[in-house]
Design a protein around this motif. Structure first.
Motif, PDB file in Angstrom:
ATOM      1  N   ALA A   1       0.831  -1.198   0.000  1.00 13.05           N
ATOM      2  CA  ALA A   1       0.000   0.000   0.000  1.00 13.05           C
ATOM      3  C   ALA A   1       0.868   1.252   0.000  1.00 13.05           C
ATOM      4  O   ALA A   1       0.579   2.236  -0.698  1.00 13.05           O
ATOM      5  N   GLN A   2       1.964   1.211   0.751  1.00 14.02           N
ATOM      6  CA  GLN A   2       2.879   2.352   0.781  1.00 14.02           C
ATOM      7  C   GLN A   2       3.578   2.514  -0.564  1.00 14.02           C
ATOM      8  O   GLN A   2       3.739   3.639  -1.062  1.00 14.02           O
ATOM      9  N   ALA A   3       3.971   1.370  -1.152  1.00 14.64           N
ATOM     10  CA  ALA A   3       4.652   1.441  -2.446  1.00 14.64           C
ATOM     11  C   ALA A   3       3.740   1.993  -3.536  1.00 14.64           C
ATOM     12  O   ALA A   3       4.191   2.714  -4.437  1.00 14.64           O
ATOM     13  N   PHE A   4       2.434   1.665  -3.448  1.00 20.13           N
ATOM     14  CA  PHE A   4       1.467   2.174  -4.425  1.00 20.13           C
ATOM     15  C   PHE A   4       0.914   3.546  -4.047  1.00 20.13           C
ATOM     16  O   PHE A   4       0.051   4.074  -4.740  1.00 20.13           O
ATOM     17  N   GLU A   5       1.426   4.066  -2.921  1.00 16.25           N
ATOM     18  CA  GLU A   5       0.990   5.378  -2.421  1.00 16.25           C
ATOM     19  C   GLU A   5      -0.514   5.406  -2.203  1.00 16.25           C
ATOM     20  O   GLU A   5      -1.236   6.292  -2.680  1.00 16.25           O
ATOM     21  N   LEU A   6      -0.979   4.391  -1.447  1.00 17.50           N
ATOM     22  CA  LEU A   6      -2.409   4.263  -1.190  1.00 17.50           C
ATOM     23  C   LEU A   6      -2.710   4.387   0.296  1.00 17.50           C
ATOM     24  O   LEU A   6      -1.900   4.015   1.144  1.00 17.50           O
ATOM     25  N   LYS A   7      -3.885   4.918   0.592  1.00 21.96           N
ATOM     26  CA  LYS A   7      -4.386   4.909   1.956  1.00 21.96           C
ATOM     27  C   LYS A   7      -5.259   3.684   2.201  1.00 21.96           C
ATOM     28  O   LYS A   7      -5.533   3.334   3.343  1.00 21.96           O
ATOM     29  N   GLN A   8      -5.694   3.071   1.101  1.00 21.58           N
ATOM     30  CA  GLN A   8      -6.534   1.873   1.182  1.00 21.58           C
ATOM     31  C   GLN A   8      -5.779   0.757   1.889  1.00 21.58           C
ATOM     32  O   GLN A   8      -4.655   0.417   1.519  1.00 21.58           O
TER      33      GLN A   8
END
Length: 460
Positions: A283-290
């Protein structure tokens, strides 16, 4: 010891009464104590439900796993041992079931309760017994449907298991240890339990209502007397209940039953995409809050997923409006859909939400008939372990997709869903390698993975 037991019993009664009072009017018709004061009771609800919970007794035969050395043709030839004969033993099993269609006589139970059964005997609460007909089984979800021909049956109404919450009161009804019909109570301890390795498709309700051997296939009901789950398994080091039991949600059971009644089997379709869990690191690598979802890692060319526009790197967050927690929940959602179903996917792509629609298709089969491989394998069909199969990525071998009863392959001991991991002591990871190893061999020594066990079969 007696005072400690009394104290525990008192606390349990207070706990149960408090829960029932908090549940409002879910329980009908309270009883009266000796002073004439009203007390709530589960008895009125159980009077309606327990006639629909049955005891199941089965008898059958299974092939006995022998010493691998004795099945080795080289070992037997070296010691000049006589030809070995297939070894079988009689089996008996006790379990439970739930009548869900009184008019047709359909009963839901677990596959492992009736597996290998030659005869299935169903006993109602009133003591009447009937021989049951097997309608269909699904080992992947551990569900089965059987049928009895009887009048005046009572069925349990089905609830919506998606509406269950942790803390809801539930009652387990079954036949523990063959004692006869028994009722225990507790709460929903957790939901959406998976990754336990119990079966192929897992989305368990966890409960602390006592579930013991023999409860399998029995009913888990709410305080309204509605079926919310089918008792399935326990977590225990001793074999007895320690307050961690699991039930198959009735919504899953309902979908499986519909296909078993219609087709006699579950015809799972193919989406054609592989996925992995959306971890905090991803999620961090994809820059997501999900925080939840399934990351698509591969899309097969020409598959339904490809036609719908799904791409590697997409994060599936909903299937038909229901949240996707991880790769397992995505697999469960797709695995319960029939071929031809249209499925709506909500995905995250480059930070934007996109909706896609795919049509589930028949699995791509590249199987081969056993007679083309070896005469001893006649009657069986073999395939590679496909990407949509529950064992994909977990084991290398050749899947036995079908076995015709009474055929040479059946008599040799092969069964559907067996996985052949070696032939003549040489590993086989796919059909191509299996053909090469078999070659012109006159005899076959197969190493089989079956469920959670393994065995050797010597075909000659």
């Amino acid at each position: 010891m007696r005072s400690l037991t009394t104290a525990r019993s008192t606390r349990y009664v207070l706990y149960l009464l408090l829960g029932l009072l908090l549940a409002g009017n879910a329980v009908a018709l309270p009883t009266h104590d000796s002073q004439g004061e009203e007390l709530p009771s589960l008895a009125p609800m159980l009077d309606k439900v327990t006639p629909a919970v049955v005891n199941i007794a089965t008898t059958g035969r299974v092939r006995v796993q022998g010493n691998p050395l004795l099945d080795d043709p080289f070992f037997r030839r070296f010691f000049d041992m006589p030809p070995d004969r297939p070894r079988e033993r009689r089996t008996q099993s006790l379990g439970s079931g739930v009548i869900v269609d009184a008019e047709q006589g359909y009963i839901l139970t677990n596959n492992h309760v009736i597996e290998h059964a030659d005869q299935i005997q169903v006993t109602l609460r009133n003591g009447n017994s009937y021989e049951a007909e097997l309608i269909g089984t699904d080992p992947d979800s551990d569900m089965a449907v059987i049928r009895i021909d009887a009048d005046n049956l009572k069925a349990v109404p089905l609830a919506d298991s998606d509406s269950l919450r942790v803390g809801d009161f539930v009652v387990a009804i079954g036949n523990p240890f063959g004692l006869g019909q028994t009722v225990t109570s507790g709460i929903v301890s957790a939901l959406d339990r998976s990754g336990l390795g119990i079966q192929g498709y897992e989305d368990f309700i966890q409960t602390d209502a006592s579930i013991n051997p023999g409860n399998s296939g029995g009913a888990l009901v709410n305080l309204n007397g509605e079926l919310v789950g089918i008792n399935n398994a326990i977590f225990s080091r001793s074999g007895g209940n320690i307050g961690i039991g699991f039930a198959i949600p009735v919504n899953m059971a309902r979908q499986v039953m519909a296909q078993l009644v219609e087709h006699g089997e579950v015809r799972r379709g193919r989406l054609g995409a592989q996925a992995q869990d959306l971890t905090p690191e991803l999620a961090q690598a994809f820059e997501l809050k999900q925080g939840q979802g399934a990351v698509v890692t591969q899309v097969s060319p020409g598959s339904p997923a490809d036609k719908a526009g799904l791409k590697a790197g997409d994060i599936v967050i909903e299937v038909d409006g229901k949240p996707v927690r991880d790769a397992n929940s995505l697999r469960n959602a797709i695995g319960l859909l029939q071929v031809g179903s249209r499925v709506r996917l909500k995905v995250l792509r480059d930070g934007e939400t996109t909706s896609l629609t795919a049509t589930i298709e028949e699995p791509v089969s590249q199987g081969q008939g056993g007679e083309q491989l070896h005469a001893h394998l006649t009657g069986a069909s073999f395939t590679d372990i496909g990407e949509d199969h529950r064992l994909h990525g977990r084991i290398e071998g050749v899947l036995v997709s079908e076995v015709e009863q009474g055929s040479p392959a059946w008599r040799a001991g092969l069964r559907p869903d067996d996985v052949i991991v070696s032939v003549n002591r040489q590993p086989v990871k796919d059909l191509t390698r299996m053909r090469e190893v078999i070659g012109n061999s006159q005899q076959l020594l197969l190493n089989i993975r079956r469920g959670n066990g393994a065995l050797f079969l010597y075909l000659r």
